[in-house]
Design a protein around this motif. Structure first.
Motif, mmCIF file in Angstrom:
data_model
loop_
_atom_site.group_PDB
_atom_site.id
_atom_site.type_symbol
_atom_site.label_atom_id
_atom_site.label_comp_id
_atom_site.label_asym_id
_atom_site.label_seq_id
_atom_site.Cartn_x
_atom_site.Cartn_y
_atom_site.Cartn_z
ATOM 1 N N VAL A 146 0.843 -1.189 0.000
ATOM 2 C CA VAL A 146 0.000 0.000 0.000
ATOM 3 C C VAL A 146 0.883 1.245 0.000
ATOM 4 O O VAL A 146 1.814 1.346 0.803
ATOM 5 N N VAL A 147 0.586 2.170 -0.909
ATOM 6 C CA VAL A 147 1.252 3.462 -0.932
ATOM 7 C C VAL A 147 0.307 4.458 -0.268
ATOM 8 O O VAL A 147 -0.831 4.624 -0.707
ATOM 9 N N ALA A 148 0.786 5.097 0.806
ATOM 10 C CA ALA A 148 -0.055 6.008 1.572
ATOM 11 C C ALA A 148 0.525 7.418 1.538
ATOM 12 O O ALA A 148 1.737 7.605 1.463
ATOM 13 N N ALA A 149 -0.379 8.402 1.588
ATOM 14 C CA ALA A 149 0.026 9.809 1.613
ATOM 15 C C ALA A 149 -1.132 10.625 2.170
ATOM 16 O O ALA A 149 -2.296 10.225 2.058
ATOM 17 N N PRO A 150 -0.850 11.780 2.773
ATOM 18 C CA PRO A 150 -1.934 12.635 3.275
ATOM 19 C C PRO A 150 -2.910 13.003 2.159
ATOM 20 O O PRO A 150 -2.501 13.248 1.022
ATOM 21 N N GLU A 151 -4.188 13.065 2.506
ATOM 22 C CA GLU A 151 -5.211 13.325 1.485
ATOM 23 C C GLU A 151 -4.995 14.654 0.777
ATOM 24 O O GLU A 151 -5.201 14.760 -0.432
ATOM 25 N N SER A 152 -4.582 15.678 1.509
ATOM 26 C CA SER A 152 -4.370 16.979 0.887
ATOM 27 C C SER A 152 -3.277 16.924 -0.170
ATOM 28 O O SER A 152 -3.386 17.556 -1.237
ATOM 29 N N LEU A 153 -2.265 16.146 0.090
ATOM 30 C CA LEU A 153 -1.167 16.000 -0.863
ATOM 31 C C LEU A 153 -1.612 15.180 -2.062
ATOM 32 O O LEU A 153 -1.283 15.506 -3.215
ATOM 33 N N ARG A 154 -2.377 14.145 -1.819
ATOM 34 C CA ARG A 154 -2.899 13.320 -2.916
ATOM 35 C C ARG A 154 -3.795 14.149 -3.829
ATOM 36 O O ARG A 154 -3.738 14.026 -5.058
ATOM 37 N N LEU A 155 -4.628 14.980 -3.222
ATOM 38 C CA LEU A 155 -5.533 15.838 -3.997
ATOM 39 C C LEU A 155 -4.746 16.795 -4.877
ATOM 40 O O LEU A 155 -5.032 16.947 -6.070
ATOM 41 N N ALA A 156 -3.737 17.429 -4.308
ATOM 42 C CA ALA A 156 -2.927 18.384 -5.064
ATOM 43 C C ALA A 156 -2.199 17.694 -6.214
ATOM 44 O O ALA A 156 -2.117 18.243 -7.326
ATOM 45 N N ARG A 157 -1.683 16.508 -5.971
ATOM 46 C CA ARG A 157 -0.978 15.769 -7.025
ATOM 47 C C ARG A 157 -1.917 15.418 -8.171
ATOM 48 O O ARG A 157 -1.574 15.551 -9.339
ATOM 49 N N TYR A 158 -3.121 14.975 -7.823
ATOM 50 C CA TYR A 158 -4.073 14.575 -8.863
ATOM 51 C C TYR A 158 -4.460 15.763 -9.730
ATOM 52 O O TYR A 158 -4.469 15.680 -10.962
ATOM 53 N N VAL A 159 -4.790 16.869 -9.088
ATOM 54 C CA VAL A 159 -5.190 18.056 -9.851
ATOM 55 C C VAL A 159 -4.051 18.512 -10.756
ATOM 56 O O VAL A 159 -4.270 18.847 -11.936
ATOM 57 N N ALA A 160 -2.832 18.515 -10.234
ATOM 58 C CA ALA A 160 -1.678 18.937 -11.036
ATOM 59 C C ALA A 160 -1.466 18.007 -12.223
ATOM 60 O O ALA A 160 -1.126 18.462 -13.326
#
Length: 232
Positions: A146-160
């Motif tokens: 499992v690759v885990a990361a804070p939701e805020s960071l995941r959201l920013a990565r996806y949008v970018a």
């Protein structure tokens, strides 16, 4: 041989881990890629989708209009119906792919990258299925990463990734809706064999991946040795 599932939420970085594992020698396949291939004209999954969702999901060239299908599935409350068509076919394709990999190289580490390993099981059990390949991911994988990361960071990565770098409220809203449909990192990591935390640099993530690869490779070699001894 070793069957490995690689999963993580939207924007977690699992594709980066998959690419690294491939470069290190793992055999890797993406569940999304399999799904797309099975949804092409001439495939049984394509026919079932058209039969169940109707001609409004077809583009002018008779291929699936994925945007229209997504609207019907997500906004129209028919996601479970779509998943019931696609998931069993994708999992069967994964099984056949693994068989081919191990036939060519019995000591291989075969990795399936999929965002929904645990969600497929959850949804099957919610439908009342207590047995079968959909209801127990341990029937499919020896180890799960499992690759885990804070939701805020995941959201920013996806949008970018979608916009090329600029913030977009509509894309962010879509991402949040997708994240809500997925299990949380806490739920996933509690069931994982290995957890990679992607909240630092790329180098840090790759270093974690390299360390886990050594363990997977050693376990696969050990399994192969045990199989050889058992045949004597």
């Amino acid at each position: 041989m070793l069957r490995v599932g690689l999963t993580g939420g939207l924007g977690s970085g699992k594709s980066t881990v998959a690419a690294r594992l491939r470069s290190l020698g793992a055999q890797v396949i993406e569940a999304d890629e399999l799904g797309r291939s099975l949804m092409e004209p001439g495939q049984a999954v394509y026919a079932a989708i058209v039969r169940n969702f109707g001609p409004q999901v077809l583009a002018a060239d008779t291929r699936l209009d994925r945007a229209a299908l997504a609207r019907l599935a997500f906004d129209g409350g028919r996601l479970a119906e779509l998943n019931a068509i696609v998931h069993p076919a994708v999992i069967e394709a994964q099984r056949k792919w693994m068989e081919e990999v191990f036939a060519q190289k019995p000591s291989a580490v075969a990795v399936v990258e999929s965002a929904l390993i645990f969600e497929v099981e959850r949804d099957a059990r919610e439908r009342g299925e207590s047995e079968g390949i959909l209801a127990d991911w341990r029937n499919r994988f020896d180890r799960v990463l499992v690759v885990a990361a804070p939701e805020s960071l995941r959201l920013a990565r996806y949008v970018a990734r979608i916009t090329g770098g600029a913030w977009d409220d509509d894309v962010a809203a879509d991402a949040r809706a997708r994240i809500r449909r997925q299990m949380t990192d806490a739920e996933k990591t509690a069931r994982a064999d290995f957890v990679l935390t992607n909240d630092d640099t790329l180098e840090a993530l790759l270093a974690q991946t390299d360390a886990i690869w050594e363990k997977l490779k050693a376990e696969s070699a050990s399994n192969q040795g045990a199989n050889v001894r058992s045949k004597r």
